[in-house]
Scaffold this active site. Sequence first.
Site, mmCIF file in Angstrom:
data_model
loop_
_atom_site.group_PDB
_atom_site.id
_atom_site.type_symbol
_atom_site.label_atom_id
_atom_site.label_comp_id
_atom_site.label_asym_id
_atom_site.label_seq_id
_atom_site.Cartn_x
_atom_site.Cartn_y
_atom_site.Cartn_z
ATOM 1 N N ASP A 278 3.464 75.069 68.492
ATOM 2 C CA ASP A 278 3.602 73.958 68.722
ATOM 3 C C ASP A 278 2.190 73.342 68.931
ATOM 4 O O ASP A 278 1.275 73.799 69.554
ATOM 5 C CB ASP A 278 4.951 73.376 69.495
ATOM 6 C CG ASP A 278 5.429 72.299 69.502
ATOM 7 O OD1 ASP A 278 4.741 71.284 68.735
ATOM 8 O OD2 ASP A 278 6.403 71.879 69.896
HETATM 9 C C1 NOJ Z 1 5.320 68.399 68.902
HETATM 10 C C2 NOJ Z 1 6.944 68.606 68.476
HETATM 11 O O1 NOJ Z 1 7.350 69.629 69.668
HETATM 12 C C3 NOJ Z 1 6.870 69.147 67.253
HETATM 13 O O2 NOJ Z 1 8.221 69.332 66.786
HETATM 14 C C4 NOJ Z 1 6.205 68.520 66.197
HETATM 15 O O3 NOJ Z 1 6.204 69.118 65.000
HETATM 16 C C5 NOJ Z 1 4.755 68.469 66.876
HETATM 17 N N1 NOJ Z 1 4.547 67.819 67.879
HETATM 18 C C6 NOJ Z 1 3.767 67.627 65.938
HETATM 19 O O4 NOJ Z 1 4.028 66.432 66.008
#
Ligand code: NOJ
Length: 870
Positions: A278
Amino acid sequence: MLSVLILGISTIVTGAAIEQRDSVPPGYVAAPYYPAPHGGWTPDWTESYRKASLLVSNMTLAEKTNLTTGTGLFMGRCVGNTGSALRVGIPQLCLQDGPLGLRNTDHNTAFPPGITVGATWDKDLMYRRGVAIGEEFRGKGINVHLGPCVGPLGRRPRGGRNWEGFGADPVLQAFGGAATIEGVQSVGVIATIKHFIANEQEQYRMWNIVKPGISSNVDDRTLHELYLWPFAEGIRSGVGSVMIAYNAVNGSACSQNSYLMNSILKDELGFQGFVMSDWLAQISGVPSTLAGLDMSMPGDRNDIPVVFGNSYWMYEFTRSVLNGSVPVDRLNDATTRILAAYFKMGQDQNYPRPNFDTNTQDAEGPLYPGALISPRGIVNEFVDVQANHAEVAREVARDAITLLKNLDSVLPLARNSTLKVFGTDAEKNPDGINSCADQGCNKGTLGMGWGSGSARYPYMDSPIDGFKARGASYQFFNTDSFPSNSNPSANDTAVVFVSADSGENYITVENNPGDRTSSNLNLWHNGDKLIKDIAAKYANVVVVIHTVGPILMEEWHDLPSVKAVVVAHLPGQEAGASLMQVLYGDVSPSGHLPYTLPKSEDDYPESVSLVGYQLGQPQDTFTEGLYVDYRHFHKANVTPRYAFGHGLSYTSFSFSDAAITPVTPLTATPPTRPAKGATPTYSTAVPEASEAYWPANFDRILRYLYSYLEKNDADAAAKIGNSTTKYPYPAGYSNVQKAGPPAGGAQGGNPALFDTAFDISVTVSNTGSRAGKAVAQLYVQFPSASPFDTPILQLRDFSKSAELVPGAKQTLTLRVTRKDLSVWDVVSQNWVIPVVDGDYGIWLGESSDKLNLRCGTASGTCAADQTSPV
Ligand code: NOJ
């Protein structure tokens, strides 16, 4: 002590992050598991691995590391941008949010999010929405779709991101996730199943320089039977990518948890794609690499302000391979996995390049907005990718609408009803439908929650637009306080719009930092009071709720004038017409609750309350085990306001003629797994330092993350790598590939787990006077002789009928697999059938509390009019 500093290598400090774990309660273990299993051993990926490995054998060290890492936050058009390997024809890969469709762009469809999709209980519709989402991502030139979201599972009713997933049950999540993956990938886009795993609350999710991220402490059986289940199904569907969650599990950050990535994902579940972090979830270099991470997003370190442009990987990954702290086969495997997914989706065949920019709505702008100085150019080409996707979006929004209560047949509304419509949720946000970045406000019709899982609306077809389009006779009071001038009359039907919102932690809305910390499970904007005030003046009140998840309705639910309660979930852009079709009876409502609605928050186990501030690492121990949502309500014998799966129609259905047919004979443990197939082989020699040198006359962009090293650095690293000094790998580290556990054997696990044990058929008849669609839900009750404490009923399959006219019938076919009848035995580390010839109850009906057909696996017969065990 695991630290590259010991070797005097001037690389990143990696050891501290895994050596200084806060302690977790006894019994919660994140056992080391090394090495990272090589990908390519399942037959369905052989060809893609063949193509990928041909390429990888011809790539330089710096080309390979360049594909594993993002070029930095805001350093490209997409939310994530890998480096490229143009010499061998591989462009930068574009990764973009999110689960409900394109984030932060234009000419897109704002589809209803997962929770709404779950409420349709319609597998075909789930798939068709996935195809439409895939087409939009492909049309914008996106290689990797950052969805679907199946974690959070919804263990915690106040959790901020439950609405991105499909409901508080692993099987509902699994069908929703798998169908979406199959749809998205059918058009050549790599899907990403996320967030792996046990990411059940927003607050404290991330590591920062003062505090470690929250540790979700989960026992092995609960992990397998609840949280892992949808991931296993997504992998079985061939998902190309898995996103690792921010939090820790059992004390070890998911992004460097070798048990989760190496053991569970890549061995037990046979995952052949790549594991990405993530955003800024990576907290170390070497440990995360060895633990099985394949791609770091967006590429930057999380502990140094991103403005400086530092990475744990890219140039450090290059260095760690040269100096021997990461065996080159780990890099080869990571790169091969990424390229295999690329080839598997056919992205080498005329795949479009990005034609949009997530960072701006303008046509022209900086190519690297995160750079201090950036070249400029055309960044948005405004490609319209909507096609006719509004239709599937509307169908989802409509078929999710869940009718909870309908007294005196107040619904459907007569065409000429006189309506008084109340509540700001009925009309568009007056400040503009996209006035809040990432939908970080709750103003006007609530079509989605907030955060990275949001999209910009191309338009919002609000309920008021819907009433207008119908030519309805209505007066609208665009306020959340009861207006003094509404002149109630006996003929009026009052329709009240109320909402409850939540989202991702980086935005706080009305004092809710993602999770519903302040609003609790109450309606927002004094919705309870509005309903009560209206109910005091009007005799016929219809409540329409747009909500992210469970809310409390006790203050008004039983008031005599509250005749109908409708949950429209989160409809995306299609709030109006979809609702009108149901309110006016063009179709009967056919949605069913994807979670339980409680009477009080005390109905839940204490352990699912939000975890607040704790000194050190916040500990979140899942002591309720398997007992989340209805599993808990059943065990604790608590009657909810509305049960999981509840949903009324304007017509009625009967279920009859159920039959059970044994298909595959059961055995206590599954047949032996297939052995792993061959995986690509590469040279294991430390690459030449020259493969890491900066190319001559390279025009560097400040803050951009590159995979090259200065010549001196590369030479020094290679010298160590070629010396006799060996890097002190983590405890349990081995270079020898394992055969894999008995529970593995194919994508999703041992393929025998998915053998059909029993086919079940049931005839559904429309016994009412209007057309409608029925949902048959199948729950399994384990034999009483089972020594495993197991929830009384567990959803295992469901099927939605076609629209049936009055008197029409349809036979629906459902099935239970070997896995559906198994428990995860923590001792043998396998799925076992506790009582092979025991009598499992296969309960069928239209909701978890309306099950009166029972088939027995031992008797092989089915009986009607049975009393369900709850
Ligand atoms: C953090 C989020 O938890 C995730 O779901 C997302 O895809 C990424 N940021 C990118 O924006």
